[in-house]
Design a protein around this motif. Structure first.
Motif, PDB file in Angstrom:
ATOM      1  N   ALA A 138       0.825  -1.213   0.000  1.00  0.00           N
ATOM      2  CA  ALA A 138       0.000   0.000   0.000  1.00  0.00           C
ATOM      3  C   ALA A 138       0.857   1.261   0.000  1.00  0.00           C
ATOM      4  CB  ALA A 138      -0.937  -0.001   1.206  1.00  0.00           C
ATOM      5  N   LEU A 139       2.050   1.199   0.592  1.00  0.00           N
ATOM      6  CA  LEU A 139       2.929   2.368   0.608  1.00  0.00           C
ATOM      7  C   LEU A 139       3.364   2.781  -0.789  1.00  0.00           C
ATOM      8  CD1 LEU A 139       5.280   1.550   3.632  1.00  0.00           C
ATOM      9  CD2 LEU A 139       3.356   3.119   3.596  1.00  0.00           C
ATOM     10  N   MET A 140       3.344   1.834  -1.730  1.00  0.00           N
ATOM     11  CA  MET A 140       3.768   2.153  -3.089  1.00  0.00           C
ATOM     12  C   MET A 140       2.778   3.050  -3.817  1.00  0.00           C
ATOM     13  SD  MET A 140       6.456   0.467  -2.705  1.00  0.00           S
ATOM     14  CE  MET A 140       7.070  -0.869  -1.700  1.00  0.00           C
ATOM     15  N   GLN A 141       1.576   3.222  -3.278  1.00  0.00           N
ATOM     16  CA  GLN A 141       0.570   4.078  -3.909  1.00  0.00           C
ATOM     17  C   GLN A 141       0.471   5.435  -3.221  1.00  0.00           C
ATOM     18  OE1 GLN A 141      -2.453   0.540  -4.117  1.00  0.00           O
ATOM     19  NE2 GLN A 141      -3.113   2.025  -5.639  1.00  0.00           N
ATOM     20  N   ALA A 142       1.541   5.843  -2.540  1.00  0.00           N
ATOM     21  CA  ALA A 142       1.518   7.099  -1.798  1.00  0.00           C
ATOM     22  C   ALA A 142       1.563   8.322  -2.707  1.00  0.00           C
ATOM     23  CB  ALA A 142       2.685   7.148  -0.810  1.00  0.00           C
ATOM     24  N   GLY A 143       1.808   8.130  -4.000  1.00  0.00           N
ATOM     25  CA  GLY A 143       1.915   9.276  -4.891  1.00  0.00           C
ATOM     26  C   GLY A 143       0.604  10.020  -5.079  1.00  0.00           C
ATOM     27  N   GLU A 144      -0.519   9.312  -5.079  1.00  0.00           N
ATOM     28  CA  GLU A 144      -1.825   9.938  -5.266  1.00  0.00           C
ATOM     29  C   GLU A 144      -2.596   9.815  -3.967  1.00  0.00           C
ATOM     30  OE1 GLU A 144      -5.376  11.458  -6.276  1.00  0.00           O
ATOM     31  OE2 GLU A 144      -5.300   9.335  -5.719  1.00  0.00           O
ATOM     32  N   ARG A 145      -3.015  10.941  -3.410  1.00  0.00           N
ATOM     33  CA  ARG A 145      -3.542  10.969  -2.051  1.00  0.00           C
ATOM     34  C   ARG A 145      -4.780  10.090  -1.878  1.00  0.00           C
ATOM     35  NH1 ARG A 145      -2.617  14.352   2.175  1.00  0.00           N
ATOM     36  NH2 ARG A 145      -1.335  15.676   0.859  1.00  0.00           N
ATOM     37  N   ASN A 146      -5.753  10.211  -2.763  1.00  0.00           N
ATOM     38  CA  ASN A 146      -7.009   9.467  -2.599  1.00  0.00           C
ATOM     39  C   ASN A 146      -6.806   7.967  -2.802  1.00  0.00           C
ATOM     40  OD1 ASN A 146      -8.555  11.801  -2.091  1.00  0.00           O
ATOM     41  ND2 ASN A 146      -8.636  12.243  -4.279  1.00  0.00           N
ATOM     42  N   ARG A 166       0.717  11.743   5.334  1.00  0.00           N
ATOM     43  CA  ARG A 166       1.206  10.556   4.633  1.00  0.00           C
ATOM     44  C   ARG A 166       2.309   9.843   5.402  1.00  0.00           C
ATOM     45  NH1 ARG A 166       1.138  11.954  -1.828  1.00  0.00           N
ATOM     46  NH2 ARG A 166      -0.564  13.437  -1.781  1.00  0.00           N
ATOM     47  N   TRP A 167       3.081  10.582   6.185  1.00  0.00           N
ATOM     48  CA  TRP A 167       4.141   9.948   6.971  1.00  0.00           C
ATOM     49  C   TRP A 167       3.579   9.030   8.045  1.00  0.00           C
ATOM     50  CZ3 TRP A 167       3.201  11.216  11.933  1.00  0.00           C
ATOM     51  CH2 TRP A 167       2.547  12.417  12.201  1.00  0.00           C
ATOM     52  N   PHE A 168       2.276   9.174   8.352  1.00  0.00           N
ATOM     53  CA  PHE A 168       1.667   8.334   9.379  1.00  0.00           C
ATOM     54  C   PHE A 168       1.705   6.855   8.985  1.00  0.00           C
ATOM     55  CE2 PHE A 168      -2.073   6.228  11.214  1.00  0.00           C
ATOM     56  CZ  PHE A 168      -1.867   6.471  12.558  1.00  0.00           C
ATOM     57  N   ALA A 169       1.681   6.562   7.683  1.00  0.00           N
ATOM     58  CA  ALA A 169       1.711   5.164   7.232  1.00  0.00           C
ATOM     59  C   ALA A 169       3.025   4.494   7.632  1.00  0.00           C
ATOM     60  CB  ALA A 169       1.511   5.103   5.723  1.00  0.00           C
ATOM     61  N   ILE A 226       0.943  -1.455 -12.868  1.00  0.00           N
ATOM     62  CA  ILE A 226      -0.350  -2.151 -12.749  1.00  0.00           C
ATOM     63  C   ILE A 226      -1.471  -1.159 -12.495  1.00  0.00           C
ATOM     64  CG2 ILE A 226      -1.664  -3.655 -11.187  1.00  0.00           C
ATOM     65  CD1 ILE A 226       0.816  -5.416 -10.986  1.00  0.00           C
ATOM     66  N   VAL A 227      -1.221  -0.197 -11.605  1.00  0.00           N
ATOM     67  CA  VAL A 227      -2.240   0.807 -11.305  1.00  0.00           C
ATOM     68  C   VAL A 227      -2.566   1.638 -12.544  1.00  0.00           C
ATOM     69  CG1 VAL A 227      -2.705   2.885  -9.957  1.00  0.00           C
ATOM     70  CG2 VAL A 227      -1.700   0.891  -8.854  1.00  0.00           C
ATOM     71  N   LYS A 228      -1.531   2.013 -13.314  1.00  0.00           N
ATOM     72  CA  LYS A 228      -1.767   2.810 -14.521  1.00  0.00           C
ATOM     73  C   LYS A 228      -2.553   2.014 -15.561  1.00  0.00           C
ATOM     74  CE  LYS A 228       2.085   6.057 -14.212  1.00  0.00           C
ATOM     75  NZ  LYS A 228       1.203   7.238 -14.164  1.00  0.00           N
ATOM     76  N   VAL A 229      -2.188   0.745 -15.762  1.00  0.00           N
ATOM     77  CA  VAL A 229      -2.902  -0.081 -16.743  1.00  0.00           C
ATOM     78  C   VAL A 229      -4.340  -0.317 -16.298  1.00  0.00           C
ATOM     79  CG1 VAL A 229      -2.965  -2.351 -17.840  1.00  0.00           C
ATOM     80  CG2 VAL A 229      -0.795  -1.168 -17.581  1.00  0.00           C
TER      81      VAL A 229
END
Length: 624
Positions: A147-155, A472-475, A329-332
């Motif tokens: 899940a940390l890998m998706q930190a680029g987009e907030r929602n 975001r640092w809370f993760a 994967i997220v982009k596709v």
């Protein structure tokens, strides 16, 4: 009258002629338009095998990541298991299960060590149950890392982190209820013992692992491990401490030889056959030796590096591949699952059955999760693959919860099949451990799923997702505290004895219960509280808010990353004003686990916006 009829006929003919002209004047598709449609269709079809290829790389990187953790911390995990006096303490055993599973990134490895300890008589089944509970918590760290890998987009990060931590919340709540019950009554271990004794168990063939069959051709070329070294260290075999976990020899052959000596001083036994011929006394001994015949073929077979160095190299490379595959994967998925396709998929996955059978939808999702986990034989892979789907909004949090619970059941059935393939001397212990794992998850589901009011993990995960979206640092803080700092702290206190645990744990538990009750009354019936306790404003801000810590972290990262940008006089930081948002808009922003493609109103971002002044055009169209 005849004139009127003729007029009507002429009018009709004119209308038909106009319609025919309009039809003929319709623009026809040119060859360029047809080529454009064909190319877009071809590109869409190419995305499907690309998605499967990225998913394959994602799963292989998870396998390499597990091997990297075992190389870096496998021997430490074996040392932790070696002290059986500590493991008899249920709280210490729980923390050991968490730490070992986090270190080796594999609940199956920690479970196999427990089976070996129990079958050798070094550990009782009742003492092993808390360790099994801890391994159930530790195995959920993988999808939290994903899940940390998706930190680029907030929602997306908010949804993905909530979907990942719902597994953690379920496991922690189940342990808080079932561990004291197990210590007081031994319910789980008793049920496992009765179940094993009621069946005539026979050792069988090992169940095929579909996922291993698909990934091993690639992962075996990168690294192969000798996991028996960790088990041997846990069993107290000091001779294995200097052995490397990196597997060098893959094939070996055994041969027998006869050793004849003339020494008559040794005692004869079944292995030493004595004989006497005139004045000569001889002893014959059969010796069985193994000769390594074929080396393994992987990258690190003759590297000469230490286990720690190989582990760190694999850790960095697997995390890089994992991040790359996950982002692609997220982009596709975002390009495939948009518009009407996203609506159809969301309706199929998230829609309940019509009344009065709506309650069956969650149990059907549970069966689907169990079936998929049974097929791929890995709950970590299933929940990690589901995390990006939750992030982009295809799977809602309410549907992800039963899928995760079903995955917990699926991984226990895999453990039961693996236990049935154990050798005859280890079969009862292996089956008891696997059944303890199974009953723990069954009781957890009975506690936290059938009644909607008791589905606390959903609300807890939602709160964690909201908190992570704001900070975001809370993760990262959550990951370190729940899976490293807290287990180490509690484990250290448990070593001091039960008096120290009660002396420090009882006040902490009482304070936690008091804070929870006050928070509950503040949100539902604040009039029943004293005026002072109706809010936490009487406390210093750092005790009831993360804002001071957020300011400190923001300033530190800003100074480290871009000190020149903060001193630039052309930059003005503007924080959007969210005080005048209507309640309806706030409600729309709170429905965060819907697909963004399906929600028309844009969510208001709380991030600061940067504008360039001094005659330059604004970079953002939002008014100041």
């Amino acid at each position: 009258m005849l004139i009127n009829q003729l007029t009507c006929t002429l009018t009709t003919l004119r209308q038909e002629h106009c319609v025919a002209e309009n039809v003929l004047d319709l623009p026809t598709k040119t060859s360029e338009d047809r080529c454009g449609e064909m190319s877009s269709l071809f590109i869409s079809l190419l995305r499907i095998p690309l998605l499967l290829l990225l998913l394959y790389g994602f799963v292989c990187s998870l396998d390499i990541l597990s091997s990297a953790f075992q190389l870096a911390g496998g021997k430490v995990a074996g040392d932790i298991f070696q002290d059986n006096a500590i493991l008899s303490n249920p709280v210490a055993g729980l923390m050991v299960g968490i730490l070992v599973t986090v270190l080796v990134q594999s609940s199956s490895t920690s479970t196999s060590i427990i089976v070996s300890l129990v079958s050798s008589g070094l550990l009782e089944v009742k003492s092993a149950v808390p360790i099994i509970m801890g391994s159930n918590i530790g195995t959920s760290v993988t999808n939290t890392i994903v899940a940390l890998m998706q930190a680029g987009e907030r929602n997306e990060f908010k949804r993905a982190f909530a979907g990942a931590t719902i597994h953690d919340c379920f496991n922690w709540l189940s342990v808080l209820v079932l561990l004291p019950l197990e210590v007081a009554s031994g319910l789980v271990s008793y049920l496992a013992k009765v179940t094993v004794s009621s069946f005539q168990l026979h050792s069988g063939q090992e169940a095929p692992e579909l996922l291993k069959t698909l990934t091993e051709p690639l992962t075996r070329l990168i690294i192969q491990l000798d996991k028996s070294v960790i088990t041997a260290i846990a069993l107290g075999d000091e001779s294995m401490r200097n052995h490397s976990l990196v597997k060098v020899w893959c094939k070996s052959s055994s041969f027998s030889s006869v050793n004849v000596t003339a020494a008559a001083t040794q005692n004869c036994s079944s292995e030493l056959h004595c004989g006497k011929d005139s004045d000569l006394t001889w002893i014959t001994q059969n010796i069985t030796s193994q000769i390594n015949t074929e080396k393994c073929r992987h990258l690190f077979v003759d590297s000469g590096l230490s286990d720690l160095a190989v582990g760190l190299i694999l850790l960095a490379s697997s995390l890089m591949v994992l991040c790359t595959c996950l982002l692609l994967i997220v982009k596709v998925l975002n390009s495939l699952l948009k518009g009407q396709v996203a609506k159809v998929i969301q309706r199929v996955i998230n829609t309940d059955f019509p009344f009065p059978f709506g309650w069956l939808s969650g149990y059907l999702a549970m069966l689907m999760g169990a079936g998929m986990t049974f097929i791929i034989q890995s709950s970590s892979v299933f929940t990690s693959a589901m995390t990006p789907l939750i992030g982009i909004g295809v799977i809602s949090l309410n549907r992800a919860y039963p899928l995760t619970l079903g995955s917990n059941i699926g991984t226990t059935t895999t453990a039961i099949l693996a236990a049935l393939a154990s050798p005859r001397e280890k079969l009862p212990a292996a089956c008891q451990i696997a059944l303890c794992h199974f009953y723990f998850n069954i009781f957890g589901i009975l506690l936290w799923y059938p009644v909607p009011f008791t589905r606390l993990p959903i609300r807890m995960a939602s709160a964690l997702g909201e908190r992570t979206a704001k900070y975001r640092w809370f993760a990262v803080l959550y990951l370190l505290v729940c899976f490293l700092v807290l287990p180490c702290l509690v484990f250290g206190i448990s070593l001091a004895g039960w008096q120290a645990m009660v002396g420090m744990g009882a006040p902490f538990a009482a304070l936690t219960i008091f804070v929870l009750l006050v928070n509950l009354m503040q949100s539902h019936s604040p009039t029943h509280l004293p005026k002072t306790l109706r809010s936490w404003d009487f406390l210093p801000q750092w005790m009831h808010s993360l804002k001071p810590l957020d300011k400190l972290i923001t300033k530190t990262t800003a100074l480290c990353c871009s000190p020149a940008r903060l001193n630039d006089p052309d930059v003005v930081v503007v924080t959007p004003d969210t005080t005048n948002i209507k309640p309806e808009s706030k409600k729309q922003t709170q429905q965060w686990y819907d697909n963004p493609a399906l929600s028309l109103p844009e969510e208001i971002s709380s991030e600061p916006r940067v504008f360039r002044l001094r005659g330059l055009e604004r970079c953002n169209s939002t008014p100041l």
